[in-house]
Design an enzyme around this catalytic site. Structure first.
Site, PDB file in Angstrom:
ATOM      1  CG  ASP A 132       6.169   6.919  -3.417  1.00 49.02           C
ATOM      2  OD1 ASP A 132       6.156   8.146  -3.198  1.00 49.02           O
ATOM      3  OD2 ASP A 132       7.099   6.351  -4.003  1.00 49.02           O
TER       4      ASP A 132
ATOM      5  CB  THR B  23      -5.930 -11.170  -2.208  1.00 45.00           C
ATOM      6  OG1 THR B  23      -6.081 -12.527  -1.750  1.00 45.00           O
ATOM      7  CG2 THR B  23      -4.465 -10.944  -2.510  1.00 45.00           C
TER       8      THR B  23
ATOM      9  CG  ASN C 155      -1.245   8.949   2.567  1.00 46.78           C
ATOM     10  OD1 ASN C 155      -1.597   7.904   2.031  1.00 46.78           O
ATOM     11  ND2 ASN C 155      -0.647   9.925   1.898  1.00 46.78           N
TER      12      ASN C 155
ATOM     13  N   PRO D 254      -7.491   6.932  -4.950  1.00 42.74           N
ATOM     14  CG  PRO D 254      -7.752   5.305  -6.593  1.00 42.74           C
ATOM     15  CD  PRO D 254      -6.719   5.970  -5.740  1.00 42.74           C
TER      16      PRO D 254
ATOM     17  NE  ARG E  65      -4.124   1.772   2.148  1.00 47.25           N
ATOM     18  CZ  ARG E  65      -4.248   2.637   3.156  1.00 47.25           C
ATOM     19  NH1 ARG E  65      -3.440   2.557   4.210  1.00 47.25           N
ATOM     20  NH2 ARG E  65      -5.177   3.567   3.126  1.00 47.25           N
TER      21      ARG E  65
END
Length: 320
Positions: free
Chosen positions: A67, A194, A94, A163, A62
Site C-alpha cells: 500500500d 523472516t 499483487n 520491487p 506485506r
C-alpha cells in the site's frame, strides 16, 4: 520592539509552514480522545487471525508495504475493482499474491463498533502491521496515525513502484530511494521476510539458474517447485527456512549461508555494499529490530493524506 505574543504567533505559524509535509501532521496521539479504544480493537482481531493462521501476520505486513509504495499509505490497495474503477489488486505484484483483506474488513467492523466514522482504513492497516510483527515475536513501537483514505488508486504505480523478486541490489536501492527510504532502511525492512511464504513462480529462477545459492538448499526447494513455468507456480515455500512464523534475525543468517529464497533476498549478501549491514544483524538482533522499527515508521510517513484530504471510508473496499 515586536510584541512578544505576536512574535510567538508568527514563529508558530512559520513552524507550521515549515512542517507542511503531510507526515508532520501524523501523531501517536491522534485518536487519544476521538477513539482511544482503536488499538485494543485492532489487536484483538489481529491476534485472533494469527492464532488461526500464523502466515496471516506476514500477509498483513506485506499489505502495508504494497500500500505505502503506491500513492503513499492511503489504503488505495484495499479498493476493489468495479466496472468503472481500476484498483491495484490485479497489478502484477499483487494479483493472486496479496492476501488478508478479510482480516482488514473484520478489523474495520470492530473499530466501527467502538467509534464509527473516525478511524481510516489506512491507519487500521498501519496499526495491524505493527500488531502482526509484535504478535510473532518482533519489536513494538508507537504508531503514528492521522492518515485518511484515498479516493483513487494507481494500477500503473503498483506495477512500477513495488520491487519485484528478480530485483538486483541497484534496483532495490533505487525503488526504495524513490519512496524516500535509504539503502539501510531497505535492508532492515527486507527482514520482514523472516516471516511468511513465497510462491514458486517468484523463486524458480533463483533455485534452478543461479549459482549464489547453497546446493542442498536449492535441491530441497526444487522438490516442491517444478522447473517448468506454469507447473506448481503457486506452490509455497517459507522465506525463512528456519522459523517462518517467528519474527527474529534468522533471515539474515540464511543469507550468509546462501539460503535466501528470492533472488532479491540473496542480493543483500552477495559481495556488495550491504554485506556489512547483513552481518551486523546476524551479530545483533536488537540492532536489526531498532533499524526495522525506524524503517517501518519512515515507510508509514510516505505521503499520507491528512486534514481535509481524502476521506474516512465506511467500507475499506470502496470509496464512500
Amino acid at each position: 520592539m515586536a510584541n512578544p505574543a505576536s512574535a510567538a504567533a508568527a514563529l508558530t505559524l512559520l513552524l507550521l509552514v515549515l512542517a507542511g509535509t503531510s507526515s508532520a501532521q501524523l501523531s501517536t496521539g491522534f485518536y487519544s480522545s476521538s477513539c482511544p479504544g482503536v488499538y485494543t480493537a485492532v489487536k484483538s482481531v489481529v491476534q485472533s487471525a494469527i492464532a488461526k493462521e500464523k502466515r496471516m501476520g506476514a500477509s498483513i505486513v506485506r499489505l502495508f508495504f504494497h500500500d505505502c509504495f503506491v500513492q503513499g499509505c492511503d489504503a488505495s490497495l484495499l479498493l476493489d475493482d468495479t466496472a468503472s474503477f481500476q484498483g491495484e489488486k490485479m497489478a502484477t505484484p499483487n494479483n493472486g499474491s496479496v492476501r488478508g483483506f478479510e482480516v482488514i474488513d473484520a478489523i474495520k467492523s470492530a473499530v466501527e463498533k467502538v467509534c464509527p466514522g473516525v478511524v481510516s482504513c489506512a491507519d487500521i492497516l498501519t496499526i495491524a502491521a505493527r500488531d502482526s510483527v509484535v504478535t510473532l515475536g518482533g519489536p513494538n513501537w508507537d504508531v503514528k496515525v492521522g492518515r485518511r483514505d484515498s479516493t483513487t488508486a494507481s494500477f500503473s504505480g503498483a506495477n512500477n513502484n513495488i520491487p519485484p523478486p528478480t530485483s538486483g541490489l541497484a534496483n532495490l536501492t533505487s525503488l526504495f530511494a524513490a519512496q524516500g527510504l535509504s539503502q539501510k532502511d531497505m535492508v532492515a525492512l527486507s527482514g520482514a521476510h523472516t516471516i511468511g511464504l513465497s510462491r514458486c513462480t517468484n523463486f524458480r529462477a533463483h533455485i534452478y539458474n543461479e549459482t549464489n545459492i547453497d546446493g542442498a538448499f536449492a535441491r530441497t526447494r526444487q522438490s516442491g517447485c517444478p522447473s517448468t513455468s506454469g507447473t506448481g507456480d503457486n506452490n509455497l515455500a517459507p522465506l525463512d527456512l528456519q522459523t517462518p512464523t517467528v519474527f527474529e534475525n534468522n533471515y539474515y543468517k540464511n543469507l550468509i549461508s546462501k539460503k535466501g529464497l528470492l533472488h532479491s533476498d540473496q542480493e543483500l549478501f552477495n559481495g556488495g555494499s550491504t554485506d556489512t549491514q547483513v552481518q551486523s544483524y546476524v551479530s545483533s538482533q536488537s540492532t536489526f529490530f531498532a533499524d526495522f522499527v525506524t524503517g517501518m515508521i519512515k515507510m508509514g510517513d510516505i505521503t499520507p493524506l491528512t486534514g481535509s484530504n481524502g476521506e474516512i471510508r465506511k467500507n475499506c473496499r470502496r470509496i464512500n
